[in-house]
Scaffold this active site. Structure first.
Site, PDB file in Angstrom:
ATOM      1  N   GLU A 141      19.514  35.625  24.723  1.00  0.00           N
ATOM      2  CA  GLU A 141      18.782  36.760  24.463  1.00  0.00           C
ATOM      3  C   GLU A 141      17.658  36.930  25.189  1.00  0.00           C
ATOM      4  O   GLU A 141      16.909  35.782  25.094  1.00  0.00           O
ATOM      5  CB  GLU A 141      18.781  37.371  23.037  1.00  0.00           C
ATOM      6  CG  GLU A 141      17.731  36.646  22.208  1.00  0.00           C
ATOM      7  CD  GLU A 141      17.900  35.281  21.780  1.00  0.00           C
ATOM      8  OE1 GLU A 141      18.448  34.552  22.341  1.00  0.00           O
ATOM      9  OE2 GLU A 141      17.472  34.971  20.509  1.00  0.00           O
ATOM     10  N   ASP A 190      23.713  34.685  12.321  1.00  0.00           N
ATOM     11  CA  ASP A 190      23.388  34.052  13.634  1.00  0.00           C
ATOM     12  C   ASP A 190      24.343  33.903  14.421  1.00  0.00           C
ATOM     13  O   ASP A 190      24.492  34.137  15.571  1.00  0.00           O
ATOM     14  CB  ASP A 190      22.606  32.861  13.105  1.00  0.00           C
ATOM     15  CG  ASP A 190      21.095  33.103  12.681  1.00  0.00           C
ATOM     16  OD1 ASP A 190      20.642  34.053  12.499  1.00  0.00           O
ATOM     17  OD2 ASP A 190      20.651  32.032  12.014  1.00  0.00           O
ATOM     18  N   CYS A 215      29.983  43.395   7.447  1.00  0.00           N
ATOM     19  CA  CYS A 215      30.331  44.743   8.338  1.00  0.00           C
ATOM     20  C   CYS A 215      30.239  45.772   7.173  1.00  0.00           C
ATOM     21  O   CYS A 215      31.289  45.705   6.329  1.00  0.00           O
ATOM     22  CB  CYS A 215      31.133  44.761   9.385  1.00  0.00           C
ATOM     23  SG  CYS A 215      31.577  46.384  10.057  1.00  0.00           S
ATOM     24  N   ASP A 271      22.179  32.174  20.019  1.00  0.00           N
ATOM     25  CA  ASP A 271      20.998  33.091  19.330  1.00  0.00           C
ATOM     26  C   ASP A 271      19.819  31.924  18.795  1.00  0.00           C
ATOM     27  O   ASP A 271      20.278  30.910  18.198  1.00  0.00           O
ATOM     28  CB  ASP A 271      21.646  33.551  18.268  1.00  0.00           C
ATOM     29  CG  ASP A 271      20.711  34.367  17.205  1.00  0.00           C
ATOM     30  OD1 ASP A 271      20.284  35.657  17.729  1.00  0.00           O
ATOM     31  OD2 ASP A 271      20.273  34.097  16.114  1.00  0.00           O
TER      32      ASP A 271
END
Ligand SMILES: [Zn+2]
Length: 429
Positions: free
Chosen positions: A267, A369, A359, A183
């Site tokens: 990504e 990250d 979460c 990331d």
């Protein structure tokens, strides 16, 4: 394998002046040739490399300033322009402005460039018309020279050689089965899915302020004045320093990543919003927090000084991967920062702050990250395992070299199976 070797040149004042002139002529050849291509296009006509090269040869008979610079460099400029135009279209290729472009020109014939080592530290290369140029040989060349590019970065001249080093990509990585999701961010430049950060501050706050001061000073000077020249040189020097740190970081990170993992997943970076993404809303206390507003963070100076070099890290990793047998792939970054990596639940609210992910569904808490990097890895593993029908070896990045070899063997076996009845002379019904 083809690889680059860049060294700092030690040009004599005469050579530096001549190099500056060559850079200037190449720039004006680029601009003139681009304008010519556009004029033709406006008339619904077309002009290509060969005609432009012919006209350039004619012009050299007429103008001494064109004839005195190395002809191959000018030809190379036309070739580069030709490639740029066919890749991006005549209207998207940009002018090379005197103030913004750093001089750079290439000698395409590597075989004609003689290189001699002078002592432990110094070597010299013989370049057409420039003559013998000395450079600090900080690492061995390690191969046959294909071409040489001379460029100025701030105040220093450099030569970079394209070298064939004879190395081959290994069949298997040293750590088979190892994989990492990467990331890229602002608070931490690189976060790995195994929870390790690679981070460096490329420009300290004082340096950013200093660059801004230099920029303002430059803006107040008059065009063409000596004061402007001095101010521009100071600013260029400051920016070059930051750029070197960034390049160094990218090379080191790439080395660690490629030697450590067989599969690396990044990504995919947005290409259009890159400028906006480079310096997003700075967090309080983070680097760049003193920027007056979001608009300024997109401007040229702040971009060049606050840039995290995300693209460069990926490029460097791909370059290193050729030597380690690593497979580098990119995945769609959508929702990677909002998804819980434990149960793959997507919720925007799960990302509590820049650093914390909690979460909303299962309560799993992690560095935001690292969570994103894990999601990137999961997506990458799925992508990597997916068979690609019709994908030929070499058409795109091979998934891995073992797979490619297996494919080739499979195709060979197939061909053999179908070919054999005819070879054996079995009559068709
Ligand atoms: Zn969860």
């Amino acid at each position: 394998m083809l690889t680059g070797r860049k060294y700092r040149l030690d040009l004599t004042p005469d050579q530096a002046e001549f190099a500056e002139r060559i850079g200037g002529v190449c720039r004006s050849v680029w601009n003139t040739a681009l304008e010519q291509r556009r004029t033709y296009r406006r008339r619904d006509a077309w002009i290509g490399y060969h005609e432009q090269a012919r006209q350039l040869a004619e012009a050299k008979q007429e103008f001494a300033w064109l004839a005195e610079v190395p002809g191959h460099c000018l030809q190379q400029t036309l070739i580069d322009l030709d490639q740029a135009c066919s890749r991006h279209g005549t209207w998207k290729v940009r002018w090379k402005s005197k103030a913004r472009t750093r001089p750079s020109f290439r000698f395409p014939e590597g075989a004609k460039i003689a290189i001699e080592r002078l002592n432990r530290r110094w070597a010299r290369a013989k370049l057409p018309k420039l003559g013998w140029v000395r450079f600090r040989i900080t690492r061995p060349l390690g191969g046959a020279v294909r071409n040489a590019t001379v460029s100025r970065d701030g105040t220093h001249w450099h030569v970079s050689f394209l070298v064939e080093d004879g190395a081959l990509t290994p069949q298997r990585h040293d750590h088979p089965g190892s994989a990492a999701g990467i990331d890229r961010g602002v608070a931490k430049v690189v976060t790995r899915s195994d929870g390790i950060f690679h981070h460096q501050v490329f420009a300290r706050e004082r340096e950013v302020e200093h660059a801004a001061t230099l920029q303002r000073r430059l803006a107040r000077t008059q065009k063409g004045s000596t004061r402007r020249e001095h101010a521009a040189a100071k600013l260029a020097k400051a920016l070059a320093k930051v750029r070197r740190r960034r390049a160094d970081f990218a090379a080191k990170t790439a080395h660690t990543l490629a030697t450590g993992f067989e599969l690396i997943v990044f990504e995919a970076l947005p290409t259009k919003n890159m400028t906006a993404a480079v310096a997003p809303k700075p967090d309080p206390g983070q680097q760049g927090a003193f920027l007056p507003n979001g608009a300024a963070s997109k401007s040229g100076l702040n971009r060049s000084i606050l840039d995290k070099g995300w693209h460069r890290i990926e490029l460097a990793t791909r370059g290193k991967a050729r030597y380690t047998g690593t497979c580098v792939i990119t995945v769609n970054p959508a929702y990677t920062s909002q998804t819980c990596n434990v149960r793959t639940v997507v919720d925007r609210k799960s990302r509590q702050s820049q650093a914390v992910f909690r979460c909303t569904s299962c309560g799993h808490t992690e560095h935001a990250d690292v969570n994103a990097a894990k999601n990137i890895l999961t997506a990458g593993r799925a992508e990597h395992a997916r068979p690609r029908p019709g994908a030929r070896a070499g058409a795109r990045k091979p998934r891995n070299h073992v797979g490619r070899k297996a494919n080739r063997q499979a195709t060979a076996a197939q061909g053999h199976a179908t070919a054999s009845p005819e070879l054996a002379g079995i009559p068709r019904p």
